[in-house]
Design an enzyme around this catalytic site. Structure first.
Site, PDB file in Angstrom:
ATOM      1  N   GLY A  63       0.832  -1.205   0.000  1.00  0.00           N
ATOM      2  CA  GLY A  63       0.000   0.000   0.000  1.00  0.00           C
ATOM      3  C   GLY A  63       0.864   1.251   0.000  1.00  0.00           C
ATOM      4  N   ASP A  83       2.506  -2.976   8.409  1.00  0.00           N
ATOM      5  CA  ASP A  83       1.592  -2.964   7.284  1.00  0.00           C
ATOM      6  C   ASP A  83       0.548  -1.880   7.489  1.00  0.00           C
ATOM      7  OD1 ASP A  83       0.032  -5.737   5.429  1.00  0.00           O
ATOM      8  OD2 ASP A  83       0.287  -3.603   4.962  1.00  0.00           O
ATOM      9  N   GLY A  84      -0.162  -1.581   6.416  1.00  0.00           N
ATOM     10  CA  GLY A  84      -1.214  -0.564   6.502  1.00  0.00           C
ATOM     11  C   GLY A  84      -2.563  -1.221   6.756  1.00  0.00           C
ATOM     12  N   ASP A  93      -7.111  -0.532   5.830  1.00  0.00           N
ATOM     13  CA  ASP A  93      -8.146   0.309   5.230  1.00  0.00           C
ATOM     14  C   ASP A  93      -9.046   0.911   6.290  1.00  0.00           C
ATOM     15  OD1 ASP A  93      -7.418  -0.268   2.486  1.00  0.00           O
ATOM     16  OD2 ASP A  93      -8.019  -2.301   2.998  1.00  0.00           O
ATOM     17  N   GLY A 127      -7.462  -3.489   0.578  1.00  0.00           N
ATOM     18  CA  GLY A 127      -7.739  -2.435  -0.414  1.00  0.00           C
ATOM     19  C   GLY A 127      -6.750  -2.511  -1.574  1.00  0.00           C
ATOM     20  N   GLY A 128      -5.546  -3.033  -1.241  1.00  0.00           N
ATOM     21  CA  GLY A 128      -4.516  -3.169  -2.275  1.00  0.00           C
ATOM     22  C   GLY A 128      -4.447  -4.569  -2.863  1.00  0.00           C
ATOM     23  N   GLU A 177      -0.295 -10.734   3.020  1.00  0.00           N
ATOM     24  CA  GLU A 177      -0.198  -9.843   4.189  1.00  0.00           C
ATOM     25  C   GLU A 177      -0.529 -10.596   5.469  1.00  0.00           C
ATOM     26  OE1 GLU A 177      -2.873  -6.700   3.114  1.00  0.00           O
ATOM     27  OE2 GLU A 177      -1.262  -5.454   2.313  1.00  0.00           O
ATOM     28  N   LYS A 230      -8.285   6.362   8.831  1.00  0.00           N
ATOM     29  CA  LYS A 230      -8.615   4.935   8.935  1.00  0.00           C
ATOM     30  C   LYS A 230      -9.290   4.582  10.266  1.00  0.00           C
ATOM     31  CE  LYS A 230      -6.341   4.520   5.032  1.00  0.00           C
ATOM     32  NZ  LYS A 230      -5.237   3.617   4.822  1.00  0.00           N
TER      33      LYS A 230
HETATM   34  O1  DER Z   1      -4.300  -3.801   1.075  1.00  0.00           O
HETATM   35  C1  DER Z   1      -3.970  -3.514   2.244  1.00  0.00           C
HETATM   36  O2  DER Z   1      -4.398  -4.109   3.249  1.00  0.00           O
HETATM   37  C2  DER Z   1      -3.030  -2.382   2.392  1.00  0.00           C
HETATM   38  O3  DER Z   1      -2.389  -2.432   3.611  1.00  0.00           O
HETATM   39  C3  DER Z   1      -3.769  -1.137   2.109  1.00  0.00           C
HETATM   40  O4  DER Z   1      -5.133  -1.271   2.171  1.00  0.00           O
HETATM   41  C4  DER Z   1      -3.397   0.069   2.911  1.00  0.00           C
HETATM   42  O5  DER Z   1      -3.347   0.997   1.917  1.00  0.00           O
HETATM   43  P1  DER Z   1      -2.859   2.498   2.106  1.00  0.00           P
HETATM   44  O6  DER Z   1      -1.696   2.457   3.064  1.00  0.00           O
HETATM   45  O7  DER Z   1      -2.462   2.885   0.721  1.00  0.00           O
HETATM   46  O8  DER Z   1      -4.043   3.220   2.624  1.00  0.00           O
END
Ligand code: DER
Length: 256
Positions: A31, A89-90, A92, A104-105, A111, A129
């Site tokens: 992401g 990690d990120g 949504d 989202g990615g 992940e 978020k």
């Molecule tokens: O796909 C995921 O779970 C990613 O971590 C993503 O959704 C986070 O995306 P962003 O950091 O571009 O908001």
């Protein structure tokens, strides 16, 4: 821009607080926020990072690690019985109990494999978020990675479970047909009404009840993962932490 600076701040703080210089194995998510995590790690310099190995969660993550000159290793090369020291990690959406919607990615399967391989899972997210309940702000639905030939039947089951207009994620311009993940699968996005937490059911709110389509996070996750054709789901959930399929409680530390 406010959002970008929020992502960057969260990323640098998370690395400062959670990347211990003696760590040797680090998971890197996917992401746009995790871009700043890698930037913050690379900024520590080879004096710190040369002793570290970085495990990706997909094609973009791999590229990030290599472009930063960091040592790349595939998660299947992690010796059995070994864990990553930390994974970043990120997400949504993040709810009050630090349950996450991810995917989202379209990288959620790898992940979750990397997140569950780590002693500590650090979620880095900008202020947009944080949400009281999953599904309140992230309206696109829970991302679910599915075997393409099973997609129609998974969609039927999701509708029966009360999902509001689940659909296969369409390809981007230049790609006719569905999005294909790094694992050759499709993504179904399944919107549900905001997901309740265990503490909500104390208020007598019906949850996990197929009739009204209102679900509690863990009840929904346990049902979704069992639908034939579902490979993995974009719900990282647990009581105050990342309770993963391995059943181990892992601290999800969210940085905003
Ligand atoms: O796909 C995921 O779970 C990613 O971590 C993503 O959704 C986070 O995306 P962003 O950091 O571009 O908001």
């Amino acid at each position: 821009k406010l959002v970008e600076s929020s992502k960057r701040l969260a990323a640098y703080q998370a690395v400062k607080d959670y990347l211990v210089p003696t760590y040797t194995r680090i998971g890197i998510g996917s992401g746009s926020t995790v871009v700043y995590v890698v930037e913050a790690i690379a900024a520590l310099g080879p004096g710190v990072t040369s002793g570290m190995t970085f495990y990706p969660t997909g094609a973009q993550s791999e590229e990030l690690i290599e472009a930063a000159g960091l040592t790349l290793q595939a998660i299947n090369k992690l010796p059995t019985g070994q864990q990553l020291d930390v994974a970043f990690d990120g997400a949504d959406e993040v709810d009050d109990d630090l349950n996450l919607i991810k995917g989202g990615g379209a990288c959620l399967w790898q992940e979750k494999i990397v997140a569950t391989a780590a002693k500590h899972f650090v979620c880095v997210a900008d202020f947009r978020k944080l949400s009281p309940r999953l599904g309140t702000s992230w309206k696109k639905g829970i991302p679910i990675e599915v075997l393409p030939m099973a997609a129609p039947r998974v969609l039927d089951e999701l509708k029966r479970m009360g999902s509001l207009n689940p659909r296969v994620r369409p390809g981007l311009p230049g790609k006719a047909g569905a999005i294909v993940t790094d694992n050759g699968m499709w993504i179904i996005d399944a919107p549900f009404a905001p997901l309740h937490l265990p503490k909500d059911s104390a208020s007598g709110v019906q949850a996990g009840n197929e009739d009204n389509g209102v679900w509690q996070v863990d009840a929904l996750a346990d049902r979704l993962i069992k639908i034939p054709g579902v490979a993995e789901i974009g719900l990282f959930y647990g009581k105050n932490g990342l309770e993963v399929t391995a059943g181990a409680q892992k601290p999800v530390v969210a940085y905003f």
